[in-house]
Write an enzyme that holds these catalytic residues in place. Structure first.
Site, PDB file in Angstrom:
ATOM      1  CG  ASP A  94      -1.481   1.221   1.389  1.00 24.91           C
ATOM      2  OD1 ASP A  94      -2.351   1.576   0.655  1.00 24.91           O
ATOM      3  OD2 ASP A  94      -1.203   1.842   2.632  1.00 24.91           O
ATOM      4  CE1 TYR A 141      -1.833   8.056  -2.371  1.00 22.26           C
ATOM      5  CE2 TYR A 141      -0.489   9.620  -1.341  1.00 22.26           C
ATOM      6  CZ  TYR A 141      -0.913   8.854  -2.574  1.00 22.26           C
ATOM      7  OH  TYR A 141      -0.955   9.483  -3.872  1.00 22.26           O
ATOM      8  NE  ARG A 180      -4.415   8.324   5.386  1.00 18.25           N
ATOM      9  CZ  ARG A 180      -4.316   7.430   4.220  1.00 18.25           C
ATOM     10  NH1 ARG A 180      -4.477   7.925   2.992  1.00 18.25           N
ATOM     11  NH2 ARG A 180      -4.108   6.002   4.750  1.00 18.25           N
ATOM     12  CB  SER A 216      -1.854   3.164  -3.905  1.00 18.13           C
ATOM     13  OG  SER A 216      -2.247   4.373  -3.402  1.00 18.13           O
ATOM     14  CG  ASN A 217      -7.601   3.904  -2.442  1.00 18.61           C
ATOM     15  OD1 ASN A 217      -7.879   2.586  -2.892  1.00 18.61           O
ATOM     16  ND2 ASN A 217      -8.102   4.167  -1.286  1.00 18.61           N
TER      17      ASN A 217
HETATM   18  C1  LAC Z   1      -3.494   4.078  -0.510  1.00 17.72           C
HETATM   19  C2  LAC Z   1      -3.974   4.530   0.743  1.00 17.72           C
HETATM   20  C3  LAC Z   1      -5.472   4.935   0.697  1.00 17.72           C
HETATM   21  O1  LAC Z   1      -4.255   3.370  -0.832  1.00 17.72           O
HETATM   22  O2  LAC Z   1      -3.825   3.837   2.217  1.00 17.72           O
HETATM   23  O3  LAC Z   1      -2.665   3.995  -0.775  1.00 17.72           O
END
Ligand code: LAC
Length: 228
Positions: A10, A12, A41, A116-117
């Site tokens: 992941d 973030y 956040r 990730s998103n």
């Molecule tokens: C991501 C965050 C939302 O997807 O954690 O990187």
């Protein structure tokens, strides 16, 4: 665990510290940086979940910008378009956590990806700006699926792109909700509990719990031996 073929991170909160924008927020709104960053956040994640549930997907750049605007307005801070643009640029320059380079260097013989998103533009900027590109073979974004984690359809992208089965993936995240989503989907999962949090009560638990990525190497190999 011995069938693991790729370690997928992941972004973030796991590799990159979202709160490294506090300084930039303080610069524009003195002494409000921490409050802005925390609300920013929380709303960014909330909006990603709500948009998925409503079927009203917007990409993570838009969701992040909307959450920033909410954070400032909720704190009575009149953010201008120029200030919004400046902070969104700072979001492409987040710091990676202190141990990340060393750990990725130590395990670079493994295939490593980011999932990730974030949009590909956001993620590729972060990877290049932090110098992680030599270690990351694939940068994957939910944007192609037009739905956010923890929706199963999002995690399916990892299988499609890496051409691997669920049980061949070790997914690493600091976000408990993402850990539960990935575990529910069928990945092996490590939770990086950076803030000594209490884990989510959502009926699924990680295979590994680490205080930072440094623990990944020792615990991963120990688990592999146990499962052989
Ligand atoms: C991501 C965050 C939302 O997807 O954690 O990187």
């Amino acid at each position: 665990m011995d069938q693991i073929q790729a370690i997928v991170f992941d972004a973030y909160g796991t590799l990159f510290d979202v709160h490294s924008v506090v300084e930039a927020c303080d610069r524009l709104f003195p002494d409000k940086g921490t409050q802005i960053s925390e609300v920013w956040r929380a709303k960014q994640l909330e909006y990603s979940w709500l948009r998925s549930l409503m079927g009203r997907y917007q990409d993570f750049r838009q969701v992040t910008e909307d959450a920033l605007r909410y954070a400032c307005h909720s704190l009575g801070l009149p953010i201008t378009d120029a200030q919004e643009k400046e902070l969104m640029e700072d979001y492409l320059h987040l710091n990676c956590y202190k141990e990340v380079h060393e750990v990725l260097k130590q395990i670079q013989n493994h295939q490593m990806a980011i999932f990730s998103n974030g949009t590909l533009d956001m993620l590729n900027s972060l990877v290049q700006n932090t110098g992680l590109d030599p270690y990351i073979s694939d940068v994957l974004s939910v944007d192609e699926a037009k739905v956010y984690k923890p929706a199963p359809r999002a995690y399916t992208l990892v299988l499609d792109k890496l051409k691997l089965e669920r049980e061949q993936i070790l997914f690493v995240s600091a976000n408990a909700w993402d850990v539960v989503g990935a575990k529910s989907f069928g990945f092996h999962v490590a939770w990086v509990n950076r803030g000594n949090q209490t884990f989510a009560e959502l009926g699924k638990n990680p295979d590994l719990i680490l205080s930072d990525l440094g623990g990944l190497i020792a615990s991963y190999w120990a688990l592999r031996q146990k499962s052989e």
